[in-house]
Design a protein around this motif. Structure first.
Motif, mmCIF file in Angstrom:
data_model
loop_
_atom_site.group_PDB
_atom_site.id
_atom_site.type_symbol
_atom_site.label_atom_id
_atom_site.label_comp_id
_atom_site.label_asym_id
_atom_site.label_seq_id
_atom_site.Cartn_x
_atom_site.Cartn_y
_atom_site.Cartn_z
ATOM 1 N N ALA A 1 0.838 -1.196 0.000
ATOM 2 C CA ALA A 1 0.000 0.000 0.000
ATOM 3 C C ALA A 1 0.878 1.254 0.000
ATOM 4 C CB ALA A 1 -0.915 -0.012 1.222
ATOM 5 N N PHE A 2 1.942 1.242 0.805
ATOM 6 C CA PHE A 2 2.847 2.398 0.847
ATOM 7 C C PHE A 2 3.520 2.622 -0.503
ATOM 8 C CE2 PHE A 2 7.343 3.569 1.159
ATOM 9 C CZ PHE A 2 7.204 4.906 1.515
ATOM 10 N N GLU A 3 4.000 1.534 -1.151
ATOM 11 C CA GLU A 3 4.691 1.682 -2.439
ATOM 12 C C GLU A 3 3.768 2.311 -3.483
ATOM 13 O OE1 GLU A 3 5.880 0.892 -6.449
ATOM 14 O OE2 GLU A 3 4.159 -0.071 -5.467
ATOM 15 N N SER A 4 2.511 1.874 -3.521
ATOM 16 C CA SER A 4 1.560 2.429 -4.482
ATOM 17 C C SER A 4 1.264 3.887 -4.161
ATOM 18 C CB SER A 4 0.267 1.607 -4.475
ATOM 19 O OG SER A 4 -0.647 2.121 -5.406
ATOM 20 N N ALA A 5 1.067 4.193 -2.873
ATOM 21 C CA ALA A 5 0.798 5.581 -2.482
ATOM 22 C C ALA A 5 1.985 6.479 -2.798
ATOM 23 C CB ALA A 5 0.465 5.641 -0.993
ATOM 24 N N ALA A 6 3.206 5.966 -2.585
ATOM 25 C CA ALA A 6 4.401 6.754 -2.873
ATOM 26 C C ALA A 6 4.532 6.996 -4.379
ATOM 27 C CB ALA A 6 5.638 6.029 -2.350
ATOM 28 N N ARG A 7 4.204 5.989 -5.178
ATOM 29 C CA ARG A 7 4.311 6.126 -6.634
ATOM 30 C C ARG A 7 3.282 7.130 -7.172
ATOM 31 N NH1 ARG A 7 2.060 2.262 -9.455
ATOM 32 N NH2 ARG A 7 2.416 0.772 -7.748
ATOM 33 N N HIS A 8 2.082 7.108 -6.622
ATOM 34 C CA HIS A 8 1.026 8.007 -7.101
ATOM 35 C C HIS A 8 1.032 9.354 -6.376
ATOM 36 C CE1 HIS A 8 -1.066 5.123 -9.679
ATOM 37 N NE2 HIS A 8 -0.942 4.214 -8.722
ATOM 38 N N GLN A 9 1.700 9.391 -5.190
ATOM 39 C CA GLN A 9 1.644 10.582 -4.342
ATOM 40 C C GLN A 9 0.184 10.945 -4.037
ATOM 41 O OE1 GLN A 9 4.782 12.929 -3.522
ATOM 42 N NE2 GLN A 9 5.214 10.726 -3.508
ATOM 43 N N ASN A 10 -0.618 9.885 -3.865
ATOM 44 C CA ASN A 10 -2.052 10.105 -3.673
ATOM 45 C C ASN A 10 -2.656 8.823 -3.104
ATOM 46 O OD1 ASN A 10 -4.993 10.003 -4.547
ATOM 47 N ND2 ASN A 10 -4.466 12.125 -5.093
ATOM 48 N N PHE A 11 -3.290 8.926 -1.941
ATOM 49 C CA PHE A 11 -3.873 7.744 -1.313
ATOM 50 C C PHE A 11 -5.073 7.212 -2.099
ATOM 51 C CE2 PHE A 11 -2.323 8.456 3.344
ATOM 52 C CZ PHE A 11 -1.011 8.391 2.886
ATOM 53 N N ALA A 12 -5.870 8.102 -2.658
ATOM 54 C CA ALA A 12 -7.068 7.676 -3.379
ATOM 55 C C ALA A 12 -6.697 6.890 -4.638
ATOM 56 C CB ALA A 12 -7.929 8.876 -3.737
ATOM 57 N N HIS A 13 -5.669 7.378 -5.362
ATOM 58 C CA HIS A 13 -5.238 6.665 -6.571
ATOM 59 C C HIS A 13 -4.641 5.298 -6.220
ATOM 60 C CE1 HIS A 13 -4.872 10.715 -8.944
ATOM 61 N NE2 HIS A 13 -6.121 10.372 -8.659
ATOM 62 N N ALA A 14 -3.894 5.257 -5.114
ATOM 63 C CA ALA A 14 -3.350 3.976 -4.678
ATOM 64 C C ALA A 14 -4.473 3.015 -4.302
ATOM 65 C CB ALA A 14 -2.419 4.185 -3.493
ATOM 66 N N ALA A 15 -5.494 3.537 -3.640
ATOM 67 C CA ALA A 15 -6.625 2.691 -3.259
ATOM 68 C C ALA A 15 -7.324 2.113 -4.483
ATOM 69 C CB ALA A 15 -7.609 3.515 -2.424
ATOM 70 N N GLU A 16 -7.464 2.945 -5.520
ATOM 71 C CA GLU A 16 -8.102 2.468 -6.753
ATOM 72 C C GLU A 16 -7.272 1.364 -7.402
ATOM 73 O OE1 GLU A 16 -9.625 4.259 -11.059
ATOM 74 O OE2 GLU A 16 -8.869 5.594 -9.495
ATOM 75 N N GLU A 17 -5.955 1.528 -7.415
ATOM 76 C CA GLU A 17 -5.078 0.525 -8.024
ATOM 77 C C GLU A 17 -5.126 -0.793 -7.263
ATOM 78 O OE1 GLU A 17 -0.818 1.180 -9.672
ATOM 79 O OE2 GLU A 17 -0.553 0.595 -7.571
ATOM 80 N N LEU A 18 -5.224 -0.714 -5.921
ATOM 81 C CA LEU A 18 -5.157 -1.911 -5.084
ATOM 82 C C LEU A 18 -6.533 -2.452 -4.722
ATOM 83 C CD1 LEU A 18 -2.342 -0.714 -2.645
ATOM 84 C CD2 LEU A 18 -2.102 -2.244 -4.606
#
Length: 294
Positions: free
Chosen positions: A13-30
Motif C-alpha cells: 500500500a505504501f509503495e503504491s501511495a508513494a508512486r502516485h503521491q495520492n492515497f485515493a489513486h493507490a486505493a483504486e489501483e489496489l
C-alpha cells in the motif's frame, strides 16, 4: 525490529501511495479504500518510528525517509513481479507446442484438421512456423517439425507421416482444356512449376513421353501459389495430392488425364534425436499420425 510477512500488505500500500503521491489513486489501483491505504501507511510509520509522508491541504508528499523506503520497496516489488511473471510464463509454456512445417502443408492439410485437435486437447496451444529456412531445433525453438524429403536428416529422428502422389490439374475454364485427351496433349498448354525437386520432366517420363520440352510460363517458390495460379487460369500445375485437395473439393481445379506419379519424397514428423518429445508435443505428433491416411 525484523521485517516480517505481515508487513507486506502495508509495504504494498505504501509503495503504491508513494508512486502516485495520492492515497485515493493507490486505493483504486489496489482495490482498497483510501482509509485502508492510510491505515497501512500509518501502521508502517508507527513500526518504523519515522514519518513517511508529509500531510498538507493539497495532499501528501514523501519525506526523506519515505523516499528512501519507496525506492527500496519499488525495486523489491518490481523484482518479485518479474520472477512471478517468469514462473507463470514457464508454466504456460508447458501448454504450448511449437511445430515447424511447410506453408503449403499447413494451408491445405493441417489447418482444415486443427479444430479436431483443439477439441481433443483444449488446454494445448499450437504455434506454427512456416518460414522457408529450415528451423533449428535449439532450446526454445520448435518441439517438432513436418518435413518433405527422403526421411533422413542429420541429428533428427523421423517418423513417416504420409506418402504423396502427383498429377496435373487445371481450372475447368482454362482455354484449350477440352483438347486434352492424354498426357501428351498437356505440354501444348501453358505449364506452371514450383521449386519442387520432382517436377514436370519426371512426370512426362513417368507417362511415357520422353524428350518433352518443358518451358514453364510461371515458376513459383511455393506449391500453393502454383495451385492458385492454375485456379486463375494461368496454366496447368503439377499438384501434390495432399496439397491440392481443397482446390479439387471446391471445384476450382480438376484433375487432368494422365497417370498419378508416386512422389520420390514423403512427409515425416521430425524432432531432435537427443531429446524425447514432451508429452504435449507427443500428443500433437500422435494426433497427426492418426489423421494421416493409411
Amino acid at each position: 525490529m525484523k521485517t516480517r510477512a505481515d508487513w507486506l500488505p502495508a509495504l504494498a500500500a505504501f509503495e503504491s501511495a508513494a508512486r502516485h503521491q495520492n492515497f485515493a489513486h493507490a486505493a483504486e489501483e489496489l482495490h482498497l479504500t483510501a482509509s485502508a491505504v492510510s491505515h497501512h501507511v500509518r501502521k508502517l510509520e508507527a513500526r518504523m518510528g519515522v514519518p513517511l509522508f508529509q500531510r498538507h491541504a493539497r495532499g501528501v508528499s514523501l519525506t526523506a525517509e519515505g523516499r528512501q523506503l519507496a525506492d527500496a520497496a519499488g525495486s523489491a516489488i518490481t523484482d518479485i513481479d518479474g520472477v512471478v511473471q517468469a514462473l507463470r510464463s514457464r508454466r504456460d509454456e508447458r501448454h504450448v507446442v511449437r511445430v515447424t512445417t511447410l506453408h503449403s502443408l499447413t494451408h491445405s492439410w493441417l489447418l482444415p484438421r486443427l479444430a479436431d485437435f483443439a477439441a481433443a486437447h483444449p488446454d494445448l496451444r499450437v504455434h506454427v512456423d512456416t518460414e522457408v529456412a529450415l528451423t533449428r531445433f535449439d532450446d526454445g525453438g520448435p518441439d517438432l517439425g513436418i518435413r518433405h524429403g527422403p526421411g533422413h536428416w542429420p541429428g533428427l529422428s523421423s517418423r513417416h507421416l504420409m506418402d504423396e502422389t502427383m498429377f496435373p490439374v487445371a481450372s475447368p475454364s482454362l482455354p484449350g482444356l477440352s483438347r486434352i485427351r492424354g498426357a501428351g496433349d498437356i505440354a501444348a498448354l501453358p505449364l506452371l512449376a514450383d521449386n519442387n525437386r520432382q517436377g514436370w520432366h519426371d512426370w512426362f517420363r513417368h507417362a511415357g513421353h520422353h524428350g518433352v520440352r518443358i518451358d514453364p510460363h510461371y515458376v513459383f517458390s511455393d506449391s500453393t501459389d502454383v495451385l492458385e495460379a492454375a485456379a486463375h487460369g494461368l496454366g496447368i500445375g503439377l499438384a501434390r495430392q495432399r496439397i491440392v485437395a481443397p482446390w479439387l473439393e471446391n471445384g476450382r481445379l480438376r484433375q487432368l488425364p494422365g497417370p498419378e506419379m508416386t512422389g520420390r519424397f514423403a512427409y515425416y514428423i521430425v524432432h531432435p534425436s537427443h531429446r524425447r518429445l514432451r508429452p504435449e508435443a507427443q500428443a500433437l505428433a500422435d494426433w497427426m499420425l492418426a489423421q494421416a491416411p493409411d
